[in-house]
Motif scaffolding. Sequence first.
Motif, mmCIF file in Angstrom:
data_model
loop_
_atom_site.group_PDB
_atom_site.id
_atom_site.type_symbol
_atom_site.label_atom_id
_atom_site.label_comp_id
_atom_site.label_asym_id
_atom_site.label_seq_id
_atom_site.Cartn_x
_atom_site.Cartn_y
_atom_site.Cartn_z
ATOM 1 N N GLY A 97 -6.421 9.443 84.277
ATOM 2 C CA GLY A 97 -7.509 8.499 84.049
ATOM 3 C C GLY A 97 -8.390 8.356 85.280
ATOM 4 N N GLY B 232 -4.775 9.048 79.926
ATOM 5 C CA GLY B 232 -5.452 8.278 80.961
ATOM 6 C C GLY B 232 -6.437 7.258 80.402
ATOM 7 N N THR C 52 -10.846 17.693 82.745
ATOM 8 C CA THR C 52 -9.942 18.585 82.031
ATOM 9 C C THR C 52 -10.239 18.653 80.534
ATOM 10 O OG1 THR C 52 -8.319 16.793 81.984
ATOM 11 C CG2 THR C 52 -8.002 18.476 83.660
ATOM 12 N N GLY D 257 -1.944 16.651 82.244
ATOM 13 C CA GLY D 257 -0.713 16.248 81.580
ATOM 14 C C GLY D 257 -0.436 17.103 80.354
HETATM 15 C C1 IPE Z 1 -5.810 14.972 84.961
HETATM 16 O O1 IPE Z 1 -4.752 14.839 84.061
HETATM 17 C C2 IPE Z 1 -5.292 15.117 86.378
HETATM 18 C C3 IPE Z 1 -6.278 14.820 87.441
HETATM 19 C C4 IPE Z 1 -7.549 14.621 87.251
HETATM 20 C C5 IPE Z 1 -5.758 14.768 88.801
HETATM 21 P P1 IPE Z 1 -5.020 14.573 82.490
HETATM 22 O O2 IPE Z 1 -6.139 15.457 82.035
HETATM 23 O O3 IPE Z 1 -3.713 14.727 81.793
HETATM 24 O O4 IPE Z 1 -5.485 13.065 82.488
HETATM 25 P P2 IPE Z 1 -6.180 12.212 81.328
HETATM 26 O O5 IPE Z 1 -5.164 11.880 80.291
HETATM 27 O O6 IPE Z 1 -7.317 13.056 80.758
HETATM 28 O O7 IPE Z 1 -6.691 11.015 82.071
#
Ligand code: IPE
Length: 259
Positions: free
Chosen positions: A46, A8, A209, A149
């Motif tokens: 993202g 993201g 995350t 992801g």
């Molecule tokens: C997060 O996915 C999903 C949501 C917040 C809905 P990721 O953790 O894979 O996304 P990035 O790569 O950190 O943005």
Amino acid sequence: MILIKLGGSVITDKREYRRFNREAVSRLCREIRESGKEVVVVHGAGSFGHVLAKKHALNDGYRDPEQIPAVAQVCYDVRDLSGMVVAELNAAGIPSVSVPPGSCMVMDDRSLVMDRQEVILRFIGKGIVPVMFGDVVMDRALGFAILSGDQIMERLAEFIDFEKVIFVSDIDGLYDCDPKSNRDAALYETVTMETLECVDAGSSVDDVTGGVAEKMRWMLRMSGHGRECMLINGNVPGRLRSALMGEETVCTRAVGGLS
Ligand code: IPE
């Protein structure tokens, strides 16, 4: 077959709600095409996911009815983002389809139940790249939860035999401390479980995350059984193509699995 996660931080500007980095995504898609490799693509959310997910504490699961419109909005936003990523893949000559995890899978106390392998395998069988992404997913125990992801990557690797896994981020690899705030930060060319225990790789932007250390933990988990697992900087033109083609490039490699 190579598994790619477009983070993201590369495909969006994480500081601004719903800001898509079309130029970077378009170039990365062309690099995939130029490599001639067969791939499966996962992408992050993202600023299409993290901003509202954090504001409404969506990763805590269902707490109150006021979260519900935010769940629907994040689902809308990440599907919108995925549509834009797939448009760029198709434009680069890579036939692709968005497969929204939250529309066909559930979680059980934050663990993804991936019992819909057939649709993914059949798309691959027909030469169409299935594109999955971080999403809000209904959860049997929590009501709903955030699926990253990275979790999807790990699950996919359980039933598809990927020779290599590439995480595309906005940094050159894993550093011994945060390179955005420390000019002397040193890049690790390889990391093992022991390295991970010593790093301070906190993320400087909103992220529900986890930051770089968490990403590296996912990488280590996926690096066992001789599978190559790399973290590269997708903002530097040519690195993704080199990584795909097995050429020397600046990166961090995860070695030896998690144990
Ligand atoms: C997060 O996915 C999903 C949501 C917040 C809905 P990721 O953790 O894979 O996304 P990035 O790569 O950190 O943005």
